[in-house]
Design an enzyme around this catalytic site. Structure first.
Site, PDB file in Angstrom:
ATOM      1  CG  ASN A  22      -0.794  -0.186   2.476  1.00 60.99           C
ATOM      2  OD1 ASN A  22      -0.159  -1.148   2.869  1.00 60.99           O
ATOM      3  ND2 ASN A  22      -1.227   0.723   3.308  1.00 60.99           N
ATOM      4  CG  ASP A  23      -0.248   4.216   2.679  1.00 62.70           C
ATOM      5  OD1 ASP A  23      -1.157   3.597   2.135  1.00 62.70           O
ATOM      6  OD2 ASP A  23      -0.347   4.735   3.805  1.00 62.70           O
ATOM      7  CB  SER A  84       2.392   5.531   6.161  1.00 62.55           C
ATOM      8  OG  SER A  84       1.940   4.587   5.228  1.00 62.55           O
ATOM      9  NE  ARG A 151      -3.698   5.608  10.157  1.00 60.75           N
ATOM     10  CZ  ARG A 151      -4.818   5.466  10.856  1.00 60.75           C
ATOM     11  NH1 ARG A 151      -4.796   5.376  12.159  1.00 60.75           N
ATOM     12  NH2 ARG A 151      -5.982   5.413  10.228  1.00 60.75           N
ATOM     13  CG  ASP A 152      -0.180   7.867   8.015  1.00 63.48           C
ATOM     14  OD1 ASP A 152       0.300   6.783   8.408  1.00 63.48           O
ATOM     15  OD2 ASP A 152      -1.354   7.984   7.625  1.00 63.48           O
TER      16      ASP A 152
HETATM   17  C1  FRU Z   1      -3.249   4.587   4.526  1.00 62.35           C
HETATM   18  C2  FRU Z   1      -2.876   3.885   5.824  1.00 62.35           C
HETATM   19  C3  FRU Z   1      -2.044   4.785   6.712  1.00 62.35           C
HETATM   20  C4  FRU Z   1      -1.305   3.784   7.569  1.00 62.35           C
HETATM   21  C5  FRU Z   1      -1.031   2.687   6.570  1.00 62.35           C
HETATM   22  C6  FRU Z   1      -0.992   1.303   7.155  1.00 62.35           C
HETATM   23  O1  FRU Z   1      -3.518   3.691   3.498  1.00 62.35           O
HETATM   24  O2  FRU Z   1      -4.037   3.442   6.493  1.00 62.35           O
HETATM   25  O3  FRU Z   1      -2.782   5.723   7.464  1.00 62.35           O
HETATM   26  O4  FRU Z   1      -0.119   4.293   8.111  1.00 62.35           O
HETATM   27  O5  FRU Z   1      -2.039   2.762   5.599  1.00 62.35           O
HETATM   28  O6  FRU Z   1      -0.533   0.359   6.203  1.00 62.35           O
END
Ligand code: FRU
Length: 443
Positions: A22-23, A84, A151-152
């Protein structure tokens, strides 16, 4: 890579060798190479744990090497995932900041209780081998108005001060972004919160950057109500123009079926590049690569520039032009994938490929799947734009990136044609089609 899972493998888009992606994370140019980290679950195509960071490097955005899962969840503060984050170079080292996700065992709602979100730093000299982890911020360090969802971290330096922006959900269910500052990348002080009413209950993956003299806040807000011509996906993703500390004018980055959680970074020549995840969580459609052992990809790197009206334009990074073979006139026929189609129109137009129709009429661009074996549950997406004289389509073996009117609007979608070629039929469009060489992607 075994040929057994070669179907749908792409020629231009970064994908995991197996498992789930993913991200994009930690995007940067460091010690002569681009580094593209990403959320990676190597053990399962549906994102089964463990979740950490995978890593690709490239000298030129065209030749890529996968170096594996370089950040594992292996301390109590990230035991349910190294989520992330982002990267900054300082003192000859790359500093990676990420979210350590913790899910307590018990009867919790996981919104107000039961979840930990820690900002953790590791450093690396080569991009792949990580130092030990330092936990820099915990839930107790976030403002009292925040739920457990914070987060992130996206990190950058501005006027000699380091800054981190974090996505958050307030206790009363509003999305926002938290800003922290630091002089040393280790000690962080809360600065302020950015928010805008009625833009969702949670903002993921915020990113604050300046183009020209305008600041823009990119975010992936969850819970933006769907409209006929906007916000058609389960989770939204766009940017705000900043007016001082106030986010204004939310504009979607991409109106296709598969785009979320983009991150931007600076190329060495100063261009702002953006890479998104060509996927979204909790989608009501599917990807037929899952039974083959992997799922999802990233978008092409896109150059982000400012239009005269203050909106942003996205165009595929110019490096990709080096993959073009000789131009063919845009005519109906059958073409091998991948290709780069550059069309011009004087008014309304249509363009169809196997299983998918694109049309611009009455000020609305429509992307419609006509064959569910190819769309896998994807139906129709719209984008409103006052005029559409240019369309560029980068068609890979299982994705389409569509750029309208010089990148004013983009639509990204996965697309699963039966073969590595497609029929093409164009009405009221002239222009060229460039067959493309693939990138080199070494796993
Ligand atoms: C976005 C997300 C982020 C998180 C990550 C987990 O797609 O939900 O907020 O850090 O993916 O994989």
């Amino acid at each position: 890579m075994s040929t057994a899972n070669a179907r749908w493998r792409q020629k231009l888009h970064l994908e995991p060798p197996q498992g789930w992606m993913n991200d994009p994370n930690g995007l940067c140019f460091y010690k002569g190479s681009y580094h593209v980290y990403f959320q990676y679950s190597p053990m399962g195509a549906r994102g089964e744990p463990p979740r950490g960071w995978g890593h690709f490097t490239s000298p030129d955005l065209l030749h890529w090497t996968f170096t594996g899962m370089v950040l594992q969840p292996d301390i109590p503060e990230d035991r349910n995932g190294a989520y992330s984050g982002s990267a900054i170079e300082r003192g000859g080292l790359l500093h990676l900041f990420y979210t350590g996700n913790v899910k307590e065992q018990g009867d919790y709602d996981y919104i107000l209780r039961g979840r930990g979100a820690n900002v953790i730093r590791v450093t690396t000299a080569d991009g792949s081998n990580m130092s030990s982890k330092e936990v820099l911020l915990r839930n107790s360090d976030y403002p009292a108005f925040c739920s457990c969802h914070v987060r992130d971290p996206k990190v950058w330096e501005e006027d000699g001060v380091f800054r981190i922006i974090l996505g958050a959900r307030t206790v009363d269910g509003r999305g926002c972004a938290l800003l922290y500052t630091s002089d040393d990348l280790t000690h962080w002080q809360y600065d302020r919160c950015l928010s805008l009413p009625d833009t969702g209950y949670m903002w993921e993956c915020p990113d604050l950057f300046t183009l020209g003299d305008t600041a823009y806040l990119s975010a992936s807000p969850q819970g933006v109500p769907a409209e006929t011509y906007r916000f058609q996906n389960v989770y939204s993703c766009g940017y705000f123009r900043m007016d001082g500390d106030t986010p204004t004018q939310y504009t979607e980055w991409d109106c296709g079926f598969d785009f979320y959680a983009p991150q931007t970074f600076l190329a060495p020549d100063g261009r702002r590049l953006l890479i998104g995840w060509m996927g979204i969580g909790d989608i009501p459609y599917t990807n037929p690569t899952v039974p083959l052992g992997w799922q999802h990809c990233l978008t092409l790197p896109r150059e982000v520039t400012q239009n005269t009206d203050g909106l942003l334009l996205q165009t595929p990074a110019r490096e990709l032009d080096a993959l073009r073979k000789d131009a063919l006139p845009l005519q109906n026929g059958t073409y091998g994938l991948p290709f780069d189609l550059c069309g011009k129109a004087d008014g309304d137009f249509r363009l169809s490929l196997d299983g998918v129709q694109m049309q611009y009429a009455d000020g609305v661009f429509t992307l419609r799947f006509t064959d569910d074996a190819i769309g896998c549950g994807r139906t129709v997406r719209y984008a409103k734009l006052p005029q559409c004289r240019l369309i560029r389509v980068i068609a890979d073996t299982s994705s389409l990136e569509i750029y309208l009117d010089g990148g004013r609007t983009a639509l990204s979608t996965r697309w699963y044609p039966a073969a590595s070629q497609t029929a093409l039929c164009a009405e009221n469009l002239t222009g060229s089609l460039y067959p493309l060489r693939g990138m080199q992607i070494v796993y």
